[in-house]
Design a protein around this motif. Structure first.
Motif, mmCIF file in Angstrom:
data_model
loop_
_atom_site.group_PDB
_atom_site.id
_atom_site.type_symbol
_atom_site.label_atom_id
_atom_site.label_comp_id
_atom_site.label_asym_id
_atom_site.label_seq_id
_atom_site.Cartn_x
_atom_site.Cartn_y
_atom_site.Cartn_z
ATOM 1 N N CYS A 22 0.864 -1.185 0.000
ATOM 2 C CA CYS A 22 0.000 0.000 0.000
ATOM 3 C C CYS A 22 0.895 1.227 0.000
ATOM 4 N N ALA A 23 0.741 2.057 -1.018
ATOM 5 C CA ALA A 23 1.496 3.296 -1.124
ATOM 6 C C ALA A 23 0.645 4.439 -0.594
ATOM 7 N N ALA A 24 1.244 5.273 0.257
ATOM 8 C CA ALA A 24 0.514 6.370 0.894
ATOM 9 C C ALA A 24 1.099 7.712 0.500
ATOM 10 N N SER A 25 0.246 8.707 0.434
ATOM 11 C CA SER A 25 0.707 10.064 0.170
ATOM 12 C C SER A 25 -0.279 11.049 0.777
ATOM 13 N N ASN A 74 8.771 3.674 6.494
ATOM 14 C CA ASN A 74 8.384 5.083 6.579
ATOM 15 C C ASN A 74 9.143 5.946 5.576
ATOM 16 N N ALA A 75 10.329 5.549 5.212
ATOM 17 C CA ALA A 75 11.099 6.322 4.231
ATOM 18 C C ALA A 75 10.443 6.287 2.851
ATOM 19 N N LYS A 76 9.724 5.200 2.575
ATOM 20 C CA LYS A 76 9.065 5.048 1.275
ATOM 21 C C LYS A 76 7.566 5.271 1.344
ATOM 22 N N SER A 77 7.050 5.532 2.553
ATOM 23 C CA SER A 77 5.598 5.703 2.746
ATOM 24 C C SER A 77 4.829 4.486 2.245
ATOM 25 N N MET A 78 5.292 3.315 2.657
ATOM 26 C CA MET A 78 4.700 2.058 2.225
ATOM 27 C C MET A 78 4.367 1.200 3.446
#
Length: 125
Positions: A22-25, A74-78
């Motif tokens: 899951c990719a978050a932004s 957390n570095a990749k927001s995943m």
């Protein structure tokens, strides 16, 4: 609000494995508790796993303990859900969700403010 996009679903035989991502932004990811929920046809959405913002605490539904692992980068927001020893009863649409109360874990869908579109997981017997 957080924009969430899931990937990694598919068809697998019983006993197999899948890894959901899951990719978050849209929000500081480390200040967001992330959860995975699932919904099978004709059933209510149910909690699967969650992880707090720091990644130091997790929780699992009894039905998946020992088989599924939630993790985050957390570095990749995943956020990820590694699913092993899959069973036909794991068949469902799996949803990624975000809760801005990053210091705690809730298992209640209503506590999560943002949801992805879902990804289908089908386990054949």
């Amino acid at each position: 609000q957080v924009l969430l996009v899931e990937s990694g679903g598919g068809l697998v035989q019983a006993g197999g494995s899948l890894r959901l991502a899951c990719a978050a932004s849209g929000r500081t990811f480390s200040r967001t508790t992330m959860g995975w929920f699932r919904q099978a046809p004709g059933k209510e959405r149910e909690f699967v796993a969650a992880i707090i913002g720091s990644g130091l605490s997790t929780d699992y539904a009894d039905s998946v303990k020992g088989r599924f692992t939630i993790s985050r980068d957390n570095a990749k927001s995943m956020v990820y859900l590694q699913m092993n020893m899959l069973k036909p009863e794991d068949t469902a649409v799996y949803y990624c969700a975000a809760d801005e109360r990053y210091w705690r874990i809730s298992t209640t869908p209503g506590d999560f403010e943002s949801w992805g579109q879902g990804t289908q997981v089908t386990v054949s017997s």
